[in-house]
Design a protein around this motif. Structure first.
Motif, PDB file in Angstrom:
ATOM      1  N   TYR A  11      47.141  21.506 -59.051  1.00 49.17           N
ATOM      2  CA  TYR A  11      46.023  21.324 -58.121  1.00 49.17           C
ATOM      3  C   TYR A  11      46.338  20.222 -57.108  1.00 49.17           C
ATOM      4  O   TYR A  11      46.109  20.389 -55.909  1.00 49.17           O
ATOM      5  N   MET A  12      46.877  19.104 -57.566  1.00 45.93           N
ATOM      6  CA  MET A  12      47.195  18.001 -56.663  1.00 45.93           C
ATOM      7  C   MET A  12      48.308  18.372 -55.697  1.00 45.93           C
ATOM      8  O   MET A  12      48.282  17.964 -54.536  1.00 45.93           O
ATOM      9  N   MET A  13      49.290  19.122 -56.136  1.00 46.42           N
ATOM     10  CA  MET A  13      50.381  19.545 -55.255  1.00 46.42           C
ATOM     11  C   MET A  13      49.841  20.428 -54.126  1.00 46.42           C
ATOM     12  O   MET A  13      50.202  20.245 -52.964  1.00 46.42           O
ATOM     13  N   THR A  14      48.972  21.382 -54.447  1.00 44.17           N
ATOM     14  CA  THR A  14      48.420  22.245 -53.408  1.00 44.17           C
ATOM     15  C   THR A  14      47.481  21.466 -52.495  1.00 44.17           C
ATOM     16  O   THR A  14      47.447  21.705 -51.286  1.00 44.17           O
ATOM     17  N   TYR A  15      46.735  20.515 -53.038  1.00 38.96           N
ATOM     18  CA  TYR A  15      45.828  19.697 -52.230  1.00 38.96           C
ATOM     19  C   TYR A  15      46.613  18.852 -51.229  1.00 38.96           C
ATOM     20  O   TYR A  15      46.259  18.785 -50.049  1.00 38.96           O
ATOM     21  N   LEU A  16      47.678  18.218 -51.676  1.00 39.60           N
ATOM     22  CA  LEU A  16      48.476  17.388 -50.783  1.00 39.60           C
ATOM     23  C   LEU A  16      49.231  18.223 -49.753  1.00 39.60           C
ATOM     24  O   LEU A  16      49.497  17.758 -48.646  1.00 39.60           O
ATOM     25  N   LYS A  17      49.565  19.445 -50.102  1.00 36.92           N
ATOM     26  CA  LYS A  17      50.236  20.322 -49.144  1.00 36.92           C
ATOM     27  C   LYS A  17      49.266  20.727 -48.030  1.00 36.92           C
ATOM     28  O   LYS A  17      49.637  20.770 -46.858  1.00 36.92           O
ATOM     29  N   LYS A  18      48.027  21.010 -48.390  1.00 42.40           N
ATOM     30  CA  LYS A  18      47.027  21.393 -47.397  1.00 42.40           C
ATOM     31  C   LYS A  18      46.518  20.200 -46.604  1.00 42.40           C
ATOM     32  O   LYS A  18      46.176  20.326 -45.437  1.00 42.40           O
ATOM     33  N   ASN A  19      46.430  19.032 -47.228  1.00 40.70           N
ATOM     34  CA  ASN A  19      45.911  17.824 -46.591  1.00 40.70           C
ATOM     35  C   ASN A  19      46.939  16.706 -46.697  1.00 40.70           C
ATOM     36  O   ASN A  19      46.857  15.863 -47.586  1.00 40.70           O
ATOM     37  N   PRO A  20      47.910  16.687 -45.797  1.00 38.40           N
ATOM     38  CA  PRO A  20      48.947  15.661 -45.903  1.00 38.40           C
ATOM     39  C   PRO A  20      48.363  14.260 -45.715  1.00 38.40           C
ATOM     40  O   PRO A  20      47.397  14.072 -44.973  1.00 38.40           O
ATOM     41  N   PRO A  21      48.936  13.272 -46.398  1.00 41.71           N
ATOM     42  CA  PRO A  21      48.379  11.926 -46.346  1.00 41.71           C
ATOM     43  C   PRO A  21      48.573  11.234 -44.994  1.00 41.71           C
ATOM     44  O   PRO A  21      47.866  10.301 -44.678  1.00 41.71           O
ATOM     45  N   ILE A  22      49.511  11.677 -44.179  1.00 41.49           N
ATOM     46  CA  ILE A  22      49.738  11.056 -42.877  1.00 41.49           C
ATOM     47  C   ILE A  22      49.356  12.053 -41.794  1.00 41.49           C
ATOM     48  O   ILE A  22      49.857  13.163 -41.758  1.00 41.49           O
ATOM     49  N   ASN A  23      48.464  11.632 -40.904  1.00 42.51           N
ATOM     50  CA  ASN A  23      48.088  12.493 -39.792  1.00 42.51           C
ATOM     51  C   ASN A  23      48.566  11.869 -38.484  1.00 42.51           C
ATOM     52  O   ASN A  23      49.206  10.818 -38.475  1.00 42.51           O
ATOM     53  N   GLU A  24      48.245  12.505 -37.371  1.00 45.55           N
ATOM     54  CA  GLU A  24      48.755  12.063 -36.078  1.00 45.55           C
ATOM     55  C   GLU A  24      48.245  10.677 -35.696  1.00 45.55           C
ATOM     56  O   GLU A  24      48.987   9.871 -35.138  1.00 45.55           O
ATOM     57  N   GLN A  25      46.984  10.389 -36.007  1.00 47.99           N
ATOM     58  CA  GLN A  25      46.427   9.081 -35.662  1.00 47.99           C
ATOM     59  C   GLN A  25      47.129   7.965 -36.425  1.00 47.99           C
ATOM     60  O   GLN A  25      47.427   6.907 -35.853  1.00 47.99           O
ATOM     61  N   MET A  26      47.387   8.176 -37.694  1.00 46.99           N
ATOM     62  CA  MET A  26      48.083   7.165 -38.490  1.00 46.99           C
ATOM     63  C   MET A  26      49.500   6.964 -37.962  1.00 46.99           C
ATOM     64  O   MET A  26      49.989   5.836 -37.886  1.00 46.99           O
ATOM     65  N   LEU A  27      50.163   8.040 -37.606  1.00 48.25           N
ATOM     66  CA  LEU A  27      51.515   7.958 -37.071  1.00 48.25           C
ATOM     67  C   LEU A  27      51.522   7.210 -35.736  1.00 48.25           C
ATOM     68  O   LEU A  27      52.398   6.385 -35.477  1.00 48.25           O
ATOM     69  N   GLN A  28      50.523   7.459 -34.919  1.00 46.37           N
ATOM     70  CA  GLN A  28      50.409   6.783 -33.634  1.00 46.37           C
ATOM     71  C   GLN A  28      50.207   5.279 -33.836  1.00 46.37           C
ATOM     72  O   GLN A  28      50.823   4.460 -33.150  1.00 46.37           O
ATOM     73  N   MET A  29      49.378   4.899 -34.786  1.00 48.52           N
ATOM     74  CA  MET A  29      49.158   3.472 -35.068  1.00 48.52           C
ATOM     75  C   MET A  29      50.431   2.809 -35.589  1.00 48.52           C
ATOM     76  O   MET A  29      50.754   1.685 -35.207  1.00 48.52           O
ATOM     77  N   MET A  30      51.171   3.506 -36.469  1.00 52.92           N
ATOM     78  CA  MET A  30      52.410   2.934 -37.001  1.00 52.92           C
ATOM     79  C   MET A  30      53.431   2.715 -35.890  1.00 52.92           C
ATOM     80  O   MET A  30      54.099   1.683 -35.852  1.00 52.92           O
ATOM     81  N   MET A  31      53.534   3.680 -34.990  1.00 53.22           N
ATOM     82  CA  MET A  31      54.483   3.532 -33.896  1.00 53.22           C
ATOM     83  C   MET A  31      54.085   2.377 -32.983  1.00 53.22           C
ATOM     84  O   MET A  31      54.940   1.625 -32.510  1.00 53.22           O
ATOM     85  N   ALA A  32      52.802   2.221 -32.721  1.00 53.53           N
ATOM     86  CA  ALA A  32      52.328   1.128 -31.876  1.00 53.53           C
ATOM     87  C   ALA A  32      52.606  -0.221 -32.540  1.00 53.53           C
ATOM     88  O   ALA A  32      52.972  -1.188 -31.868  1.00 53.53           O
ATOM     89  N   GLN A  33      52.461  -0.304 -33.853  1.00 50.87           N
ATOM     90  CA  GLN A  33      52.727  -1.546 -34.573  1.00 50.87           C
ATOM     91  C   GLN A  33      54.207  -1.891 -34.551  1.00 50.87           C
ATOM     92  O   GLN A  33      54.564  -3.063 -34.592  1.00 50.87           O
ATOM     93  N   MET A  34      55.064  -0.876 -34.485  1.00 46.66           N
ATOM     94  CA  MET A  34      56.502  -1.133 -34.431  1.00 46.66           C
ATOM     95  C   MET A  34      56.971  -1.451 -33.017  1.00 46.66           C
ATOM     96  O   MET A  34      58.143  -1.698 -32.799  1.00 46.66           O
ATOM     97  N   GLY A  35      56.060  -1.439 -32.064  1.00 46.55           N
ATOM     98  CA  GLY A  35      56.426  -1.781 -30.701  1.00 46.55           C
ATOM     99  C   GLY A  35      56.839  -0.605 -29.853  1.00 46.55           C
ATOM    100  O   GLY A  35      57.291  -0.778 -28.730  1.00 46.55           O
ATOM    101  N   MET A  36      56.695   0.594 -30.350  1.00 49.52           N
ATOM    102  CA  MET A  36      57.034   1.789 -29.586  1.00 49.52           C
ATOM    103  C   MET A  36      55.793   2.267 -28.831  1.00 49.52           C
ATOM    104  O   MET A  36      54.670   2.063 -29.274  1.00 49.52           O
TER     105      MET A  36
END
Length: 78
Positions: A25-50
């Motif tokens: 159940y957890m494997m299918t849940y994480l596959k459908k709802n990945p823990p990292i989305n575009e907003q989180m990725l955008q914030m991480m890149m901004a924090q790294m100075g990109m």
């Protein structure tokens, strides 16, 4: 005496079955709802100075998706 033995065996079988069902159940849940989305990725890149462009974010999301698919295929083969 047999009642105790059957009870213990049923308990062990139930625990094992419950573990595997919860894991699946957890494997299918994480596959459908990945823990990292575009907003989180955008914030991480901004924090790294990109300066995060939409094209770069899409490339990174696709790369992460391909990596997950590759890992799931290698796990299924084992």
């Amino acid at each position: 005496m047999w009642y105790i033995l059957i009870g213990i065996l049923c308990l062990v079988a139930g625990l094992a079955l419950g573990f595997f069902i919860a894991r699946r159940y957890m494997m299918t849940y994480l596959k459908k709802n990945p823990p990292i989305n575009e907003q989180m990725l955008q914030m991480m890149m901004a924090q790294m100075g990109m300066k995060p462009s939409q094209k770069k974010i899409n490339q990174m999301m696709n790369a992460m998706g391909k990596q997950q698919e590759k890992e799931s295929k290698t796990k299924k083969k084992k």
